[in-house]
Design a protein around this motif. Sequence first.
Motif, mmCIF file in Angstrom:
data_model
loop_
_atom_site.group_PDB
_atom_site.id
_atom_site.type_symbol
_atom_site.label_atom_id
_atom_site.label_comp_id
_atom_site.label_asym_id
_atom_site.label_seq_id
_atom_site.Cartn_x
_atom_site.Cartn_y
_atom_site.Cartn_z
ATOM 1 N N TYR A 160 0.837 -1.208 0.000
ATOM 2 C CA TYR A 160 0.000 0.000 0.000
ATOM 3 C C TYR A 160 0.873 1.261 0.000
ATOM 4 N N LEU A 161 1.924 1.251 0.815
ATOM 5 C CA LEU A 161 2.832 2.394 0.861
ATOM 6 C C LEU A 161 3.544 2.588 -0.476
ATOM 7 N N ILE A 162 4.053 1.497 -1.036
ATOM 8 C CA ILE A 162 4.782 1.590 -2.301
ATOM 9 C C ILE A 162 3.872 2.083 -3.421
ATOM 10 N N ARG A 163 2.624 1.622 -3.417
ATOM 11 C CA ARG A 163 1.689 2.068 -4.448
ATOM 12 C C ARG A 163 1.467 3.574 -4.356
ATOM 13 N N HIS A 164 1.278 4.087 -3.137
ATOM 14 C CA HIS A 164 1.063 5.532 -2.972
ATOM 15 C C HIS A 164 2.320 6.320 -3.332
ATOM 16 N N LEU A 165 3.484 5.758 -3.024
ATOM 17 C CA LEU A 165 4.724 6.443 -3.372
ATOM 18 C C LEU A 165 4.889 6.544 -4.890
ATOM 19 N N PRO A 205 16.162 12.860 -9.054
ATOM 20 C CA PRO A 205 16.259 13.142 -7.616
ATOM 21 C C PRO A 205 15.156 14.083 -7.132
ATOM 22 N N PHE A 206 14.885 15.128 -7.902
ATOM 23 C CA PHE A 206 13.835 16.072 -7.525
ATOM 24 C C PHE A 206 12.464 15.397 -7.572
ATOM 25 N N ILE A 207 12.243 14.564 -8.587
ATOM 26 C CA ILE A 207 10.973 13.836 -8.711
ATOM 27 C C ILE A 207 10.784 12.892 -7.530
ATOM 28 N N ALA A 208 11.876 12.236 -7.102
ATOM 29 C CA ALA A 208 11.785 11.289 -5.990
ATOM 30 C C ALA A 208 11.327 11.980 -4.710
ATOM 31 N N SER A 217 6.778 0.646 12.732
ATOM 32 C CA SER A 217 7.560 1.757 13.291
ATOM 33 C C SER A 217 7.989 2.703 12.180
ATOM 34 N N THR A 218 8.480 3.861 12.588
ATOM 35 C CA THR A 218 8.967 4.823 11.598
ATOM 36 C C THR A 218 10.133 4.235 10.800
ATOM 37 N N PHE A 219 10.966 3.452 11.482
ATOM 38 C CA PHE A 219 12.104 2.835 10.798
ATOM 39 C C PHE A 219 11.636 1.840 9.736
ATOM 40 N N ARG A 220 10.609 1.047 10.047
ATOM 41 C CA ARG A 220 10.088 0.087 9.062
ATOM 42 C C ARG A 220 9.474 0.816 7.866
ATOM 43 N N VAL A 221 8.805 1.930 8.127
ATOM 44 C CA VAL A 221 8.261 2.722 7.025
ATOM 45 C C VAL A 221 9.410 3.245 6.157
ATOM 46 N N ALA A 222 10.497 3.679 6.810
ATOM 47 C CA ALA A 222 11.653 4.170 6.061
ATOM 48 C C ALA A 222 12.239 3.065 5.181
ATOM 49 N N ILE A 223 12.263 1.831 5.679
ATOM 50 C CA ILE A 223 12.770 0.707 4.886
ATOM 51 C C ILE A 223 11.896 0.499 3.653
ATOM 52 N N VAL A 224 10.582 0.560 3.827
ATOM 53 C CA VAL A 224 9.673 0.389 2.692
ATOM 54 C C VAL A 224 9.867 1.533 1.698
ATOM 55 N N VAL A 225 10.025 2.744 2.207
ATOM 56 C CA VAL A 225 10.268 3.893 1.333
ATOM 57 C C VAL A 225 11.565 3.701 0.551
ATOM 58 N N LEU A 226 12.601 3.181 1.223
ATOM 59 C CA LEU A 226 13.877 2.930 0.551
ATOM 60 C C LEU A 226 13.727 1.859 -0.533
ATOM 61 N N ILE A 227 12.914 0.838 -0.258
ATOM 62 C CA ILE A 227 12.670 -0.205 -1.263
ATOM 63 C C ILE A 227 11.993 0.397 -2.493
ATOM 64 N N GLY A 259 12.346 3.401 -3.447
ATOM 65 C CA GLY A 259 13.385 4.180 -4.116
ATOM 66 C C GLY A 259 14.288 3.310 -4.974
ATOM 67 N N VAL A 260 14.619 2.117 -4.476
ATOM 68 C CA VAL A 260 15.444 1.186 -5.254
ATOM 69 C C VAL A 260 14.698 0.763 -6.514
ATOM 70 N N MET A 261 13.399 0.479 -6.386
ATOM 71 C CA MET A 261 12.602 0.101 -7.557
ATOM 72 C C MET A 261 12.526 1.254 -8.550
ATOM 73 N N PHE A 262 12.344 2.462 -8.040
ATOM 74 C CA PHE A 262 12.283 3.650 -8.900
ATOM 75 C C PHE A 262 13.616 3.862 -9.611
ATOM 76 N N THR A 263 14.719 3.691 -8.869
ATOM 77 C CA THR A 263 16.047 3.877 -9.435
ATOM 78 C C THR A 263 16.341 2.824 -10.500
ATOM 79 N N ALA A 264 15.953 1.577 -10.252
ATOM 80 C CA ALA A 264 16.191 0.507 -11.219
ATOM 81 C C ALA A 264 15.442 0.772 -12.525
ATOM 82 N N SER A 265 14.201 1.226 -12.410
ATOM 83 C CA SER A 265 13.432 1.528 -13.622
ATOM 84 C C SER A 265 14.052 2.700 -14.379
ATOM 85 N N LEU A 266 14.578 3.685 -13.649
ATOM 86 C CA LEU A 266 15.229 4.827 -14.301
ATOM 87 C C LEU A 266 16.525 4.409 -14.993
#
Length: 358
Positions: A7-12, A65-68, A94-104, A106-113
């Motif tokens: 759900y988080l990744i979809r919204h991101l 980077p700006f888009i991210a 936790s906030t840390f777990r949310v940050a991990i999902v956000v980072l994931i 970002g990795v998916m976004f970076t790979a597609s780019l």
Amino acid sequence: MNIFSRYLIRHLFIGYFAAALLLVPLFTLFDFISELEDVSASYSWLQALLVVIYLVPRCLVNLSPFIALLGGIVGLGNMSKNMELTAIRCAGFSTFRVAIVVLISGVMFTASLAIIDEWIASPLQQQAQIRKDTALAESEESDPNSKTIWGQQGDEFVRIDHLDKQGQPQGVEVFDYNADLTLKNYLYAQSATYGENHTWTLHNVKHTQWQGDRQVTTQQPSMLWASIFNSDNLKQLQLTSESYSIPQLKNYIHYLKSTAQPSMEYRSALWQKLGRPILVLAMVLLIIPFTFVNGRDTGMGNRLSLGVIVGLVTYIIYQICINLGLIFSITPLIAVIVPPVVMLIASVVLVYRFNERK
């Protein structure tokens, strides 16, 4: 990956898409306005529009980077406003777990780019530049001196005034020096045609030789010359370094080093292929401090605005670092990689401190 992570990744990614729809057309419009300055009888505004369309994937990659950051703020900011982030935390995230999902994400976004950069943006940018150069070469107002090419191999220096619209060298000069830096041979050819095994045929040749105090000059209608270039090298030299793919950059850097030519610009372009993804991940992690706040906080709008400013300033500073590295011949590893790594470390520290406070 559980339902909350998806759900988080979809919204991101919805936020990334929205930010791209906002920024890419805006910067593409600026590019089109800039292209209109080159419009002439041989380079119409329709051709300029086509060139700009070809450059859209490159614009997307450069603005990543700006888009991210902006997209992440839009995605998670909307969830924070609707109290969905609070609900997710109450469910055990936790906030840390949310940050991990956000980072994931970002990795998916970076790979597609990275895929877009290597197999879409680079070929289309090269086609766009070839189309533009071909059109401008037919214009009587074009300045051929702006396309001068220099090369060196050992004690031999070569200058090519420009390439014609068929890609053939025009105005070839060859300077051959002795060990004491005195000129031994000088060749000037009005034009040249490519041959096999780096052998060119020079046309309307003026050949000057120095033998002690004697100077001997001869005129020849044509002669064979073992060139330090090949047709592919010349075509690549007409392209901007950022339009190269990774294999093209590696091959061309190897060629420049083997012929004792400067390769700083191309090494910097190669390291940017790594530096930009690192900067994207740093921007993605900055989403947490800017959006993971109480949805009823009256300062949330200010935080979002600050996030946009930080993203824009970071993007500009990174471009400045790259250009300063080229101007002052700073090692690309330092000029291109160190700033994103420092930004990534700062983002991790901010997320850690934010998690501790929460």
